[in-house]
Motif scaffolding. Structure first.
Motif, PDB file in Angstrom:
ATOM      1  N   LEU A  82      -1.947 -12.286   5.767  1.00 57.31           N
ATOM      2  CA  LEU A  82      -2.332 -12.713   4.418  1.00 57.31           C
ATOM      3  C   LEU A  82      -1.289 -12.231   3.405  1.00 57.31           C
ATOM      4  O   LEU A  82      -0.769 -11.127   3.516  1.00 57.31           O
ATOM      5  N   ASP A  83      -0.975 -13.067   2.397  1.00 53.55           N
ATOM      6  CA  ASP A  83      -0.118 -12.601   1.319  1.00 53.55           C
ATOM      7  C   ASP A  83      -0.740 -12.809  -0.062  1.00 53.55           C
ATOM      8  O   ASP A  83      -0.097 -12.547  -1.074  1.00 53.55           O
ATOM      9  N   LEU A  84      -1.985 -13.252  -0.093  1.00 51.37           N
ATOM     10  CA  LEU A  84      -2.683 -13.456  -1.366  1.00 51.37           C
ATOM     11  C   LEU A  84      -4.172 -13.234  -1.157  1.00 51.37           C
ATOM     12  O   LEU A  84      -4.830 -13.993  -0.428  1.00 51.37           O
ATOM     13  N   LEU A  85      -4.701 -12.181  -1.772  1.00 55.64           N
ATOM     14  CA  LEU A  85      -6.121 -11.860  -1.667  1.00 55.64           C
ATOM     15  C   LEU A  85      -6.757 -11.914  -3.049  1.00 55.64           C
ATOM     16  O   LEU A  85      -6.283 -11.260  -3.983  1.00 55.64           O
ATOM     17  N   VAL A  86      -7.808 -12.711  -3.180  1.00 54.60           N
ATOM     18  CA  VAL A  86      -8.561 -12.795  -4.429  1.00 54.60           C
ATOM     19  C   VAL A  86      -9.973 -12.297  -4.166  1.00 54.60           C
ATOM     20  O   VAL A  86     -10.760 -12.948  -3.469  1.00 54.60           O
ATOM     21  N   ALA A 122      -9.689  -3.786   4.477  1.00 56.85           N
ATOM     22  CA  ALA A 122      -9.543  -4.513   5.741  1.00 56.85           C
ATOM     23  C   ALA A 122      -8.279  -5.360   5.777  1.00 56.85           C
ATOM     24  O   ALA A 122      -7.650  -5.514   6.834  1.00 56.85           O
ATOM     25  N   PHE A 123      -7.895  -5.930   4.630  1.00 56.79           N
ATOM     26  CA  PHE A 123      -6.748  -6.838   4.597  1.00 56.79           C
ATOM     27  C   PHE A 123      -5.461  -6.174   4.111  1.00 56.79           C
ATOM     28  O   PHE A 123      -4.404  -6.810   4.113  1.00 56.79           O
ATOM     29  N   LEU A 124      -5.528  -4.906   3.725  1.00 58.74           N
ATOM     30  CA  LEU A 124      -4.349  -4.233   3.209  1.00 58.74           C
ATOM     31  C   LEU A 124      -3.200  -4.159   4.225  1.00 58.74           C
ATOM     32  O   LEU A 124      -2.036  -4.350   3.849  1.00 58.74           O
ATOM     33  N   PRO A 125      -3.466  -3.891   5.491  1.00 54.42           N
ATOM     34  CA  PRO A 125      -2.341  -3.869   6.443  1.00 54.42           C
ATOM     35  C   PRO A 125      -1.570  -5.189   6.466  1.00 54.42           C
ATOM     36  O   PRO A 125      -0.329  -5.189   6.515  1.00 54.42           O
ATOM     37  N   ALA A 126      -2.270  -6.310   6.411  1.00 58.08           N
ATOM     38  CA  ALA A 126      -1.598  -7.617   6.399  1.00 58.08           C
ATOM     39  C   ALA A 126      -0.813  -7.806   5.111  1.00 58.08           C
ATOM     40  O   ALA A 126       0.312  -8.324   5.130  1.00 58.08           O
ATOM     41  N   LEU A 127      -1.397  -7.399   3.980  1.00 59.48           N
ATOM     42  CA  LEU A 127      -0.698  -7.513   2.705  1.00 59.48           C
ATOM     43  C   LEU A 127       0.580  -6.685   2.715  1.00 59.48           C
ATOM     44  O   LEU A 127       1.625  -7.121   2.207  1.00 59.48           O
ATOM     45  N   ARG A 128       0.525  -5.505   3.286  1.00 56.93           N
ATOM     46  CA  ARG A 128       1.705  -4.640   3.347  1.00 56.93           C
ATOM     47  C   ARG A 128       2.801  -5.257   4.196  1.00 56.93           C
ATOM     48  O   ARG A 128       3.986  -5.207   3.841  1.00 56.93           O
ATOM     49  N   THR A 136       3.646 -11.154  -2.583  1.00 53.83           N
ATOM     50  CA  THR A 136       2.308 -10.760  -2.133  1.00 53.83           C
ATOM     51  C   THR A 136       1.472 -10.351  -3.344  1.00 53.83           C
ATOM     52  O   THR A 136       1.925  -9.590  -4.196  1.00 53.83           O
ATOM     53  N   ASP A 137       0.241 -10.872  -3.404  1.00 54.38           N
ATOM     54  CA  ASP A 137      -0.627 -10.631  -4.555  1.00 54.38           C
ATOM     55  C   ASP A 137      -2.021 -10.180  -4.155  1.00 54.38           C
ATOM     56  O   ASP A 137      -2.596 -10.688  -3.177  1.00 54.38           O
ATOM     57  N   LEU A 138      -2.557  -9.267  -4.954  1.00 55.69           N
ATOM     58  CA  LEU A 138      -3.954  -8.863  -4.887  1.00 55.69           C
ATOM     59  C   LEU A 138      -4.546  -9.093  -6.270  1.00 55.69           C
ATOM     60  O   LEU A 138      -4.103  -8.484  -7.247  1.00 55.69           O
ATOM     61  N   ALA A 172      -1.143   1.279  -9.148  1.00 53.91           N
ATOM     62  CA  ALA A 172      -0.311   2.480  -9.170  1.00 53.91           C
ATOM     63  C   ALA A 172       0.124   2.877  -7.762  1.00 53.91           C
ATOM     64  O   ALA A 172       1.241   3.351  -7.545  1.00 53.91           O
ATOM     65  N   GLU A 173      -0.743   2.648  -6.777  1.00 44.76           N
ATOM     66  CA  GLU A 173      -0.436   3.032  -5.410  1.00 44.76           C
ATOM     67  C   GLU A 173       0.430   2.012  -4.679  1.00 44.76           C
ATOM     68  O   GLU A 173       1.221   2.377  -3.804  1.00 44.76           O
ATOM     69  N   LEU A 174       0.283   0.735  -5.020  1.00 44.26           N
ATOM     70  CA  LEU A 174       0.909  -0.318  -4.225  1.00 44.26           C
ATOM     71  C   LEU A 174       2.132  -0.967  -4.857  1.00 44.26           C
ATOM     72  O   LEU A 174       2.872  -1.688  -4.184  1.00 44.26           O
ATOM     73  N   ALA A 175       2.353  -0.724  -6.151  1.00 41.27           N
ATOM     74  CA  ALA A 175       3.472  -1.378  -6.832  1.00 41.27           C
ATOM     75  C   ALA A 175       4.804  -1.093  -6.141  1.00 41.27           C
ATOM     76  O   ALA A 175       5.660  -1.971  -6.017  1.00 41.27           O
ATOM     77  N   GLY A 176       4.972   0.128  -5.692  1.00 40.41           N
ATOM     78  CA  GLY A 176       6.223   0.497  -5.040  1.00 40.41           C
ATOM     79  C   GLY A 176       6.438  -0.194  -3.709  1.00 40.41           C
ATOM     80  O   GLY A 176       7.554  -0.207  -3.182  1.00 40.41           O
ATOM     81  N   GLU A 177       5.371  -0.783  -3.156  1.00 36.75           N
ATOM     82  CA  GLU A 177       5.476  -1.485  -1.883  1.00 36.75           C
ATOM     83  C   GLU A 177       5.692  -2.980  -2.070  1.00 36.75           C
ATOM     84  O   GLU A 177       5.762  -3.733  -1.090  1.00 36.75           O
ATOM     85  N   GLY A 178       5.742  -3.418  -3.331  1.00 37.72           N
ATOM     86  CA  GLY A 178       5.976  -4.831  -3.587  1.00 37.72           C
ATOM     87  C   GLY A 178       4.722  -5.670  -3.622  1.00 37.72           C
ATOM     88  O   GLY A 178       4.802  -6.911  -3.621  1.00 37.72           O
ATOM     89  N   ILE A 179       3.553  -5.050  -3.646  1.00 42.35           N
ATOM     90  CA  ILE A 179       2.297  -5.793  -3.756  1.00 42.35           C
ATOM     91  C   ILE A 179       1.905  -5.855  -5.224  1.00 42.35           C
ATOM     92  O   ILE A 179       1.645  -4.829  -5.858  1.00 42.35           O
ATOM     93  N   ARG A 180       1.868  -7.042  -5.783  1.00 46.86           N
ATOM     94  CA  ARG A 180       1.475  -7.218  -7.179  1.00 46.86           C
ATOM     95  C   ARG A 180      -0.051  -7.167  -7.274  1.00 46.86           C
ATOM     96  O   ARG A 180      -0.753  -7.804  -6.482  1.00 46.86           O
TER      97      ARG A 180
END
Length: 248
Positions: A82-86, A122-128, A136-138, A172-180
């Protein structure tokens, strides 16, 4: 939107979730539709397919870790990472605090807040994994009630305040990993089922309010989400509010 986007939308059986899923699919995304009601999901999926889009029906309960884990496995098997979770699934209980049934409030928090936590985890590993090489967006759908004090909406407002705070922390936790990460707070929206369970007198009040203050169509919320997730990869819109122009 690139046709390579793989999206999951919770609460996709109706209202805002169905509108977002339909809009993303129209832009070329493969969309997984997650909610409890399979029959409603199948109707949304059929509409997407009829329009030439791709949709996967994923019946699941966001309050159940086991159900969400099964959903994650199903999406992974069909679409890959997954690269987009709403996160949109939600419900509303409106009653004065002193009169409120605790069981209803607990369910409100479990769906609105704990559900976001459970699905995101549950979907964070795929987003990473996706963030390593593609946009990639959350996106978490909160509410204006997160920042306002509305009588009778203690549990709902508290749950949405939790979503907004959770979203800020996740950014704050995920911005550095490229997840918007985006926190979206809608005001009065037309075309949702949130008020369907209200008592008759409260529904009448809501209908009267809507007649004097036209609500924002769910399609406009979907358009906003589509805009957010199609910004250049290095651009993030962290906090957005959408409400009727006359709503204070």
């Amino acid at each position: 939107m690139s046709t390579s986007r793989i999206a999951l939308v919770t609460g996709a059986a109706s209202g805002i979730g169905a509108a977002i899923a339909t809009r993303l699919a129209a832009d070329g995304a493969a969309v997984a539709l997650l909610a409890r009601r399979r029959d409603r999901l199948e109707k949304v999926a059929a509409q997407i397919a009829e329009a030439g889009g791709t949709a996967l029906v994923v019946p699941a309960d966001v309050t159940s870790e086991e159900s969400v884990a099964e959903a994650a496995a199903q999406v992974q098997e069909r679409f890959g990472d997954l690269d987009l979770l709403v996160n949109n699934a939600g419900l509303m209980s409106v009653v004065p605090f002193a009169d409120g049934p605790v069981a209803d409030w607990r369910r409100t928090v479990e769906v609105n807040l704990t559900g976001v936590i459970t699905v995101t985890h549950a979907f964070l590993p795929a987003l990473r994994r996706s963030a390593e090489n593609r946009t990639t967006d959350l996106v978490n759908v909160s509410s204006l009630a997160a920042d306002r004090f509305n009588p009778g909406m203690a549990a709902y407002g508290a749950s949405k305040a939790g979503v907004s705070h959770l979203t800020r922390t996740l950014r704050a936790e995920l911005a550095g990993e490229g997840i918007r990460v985006t926190n979206l707070e809608p005001g009065m929206i037309d075309g949702t089922e949130l008020a369907d369970s209200f008592p008759a007198d409260l529904q009448a009040m809501v209908n009267d309010l809507r007649s004097n203050l036209p609500a924002v169509p769910v399609t406009e919320v979907a358009e906003l989400v589509a805009y957010v997730v199609t910004r250049p990869r290095d651009v993030n819109l962290p906090h957005l509010i959408i409400q009727p122009s006359k709503e204070i």
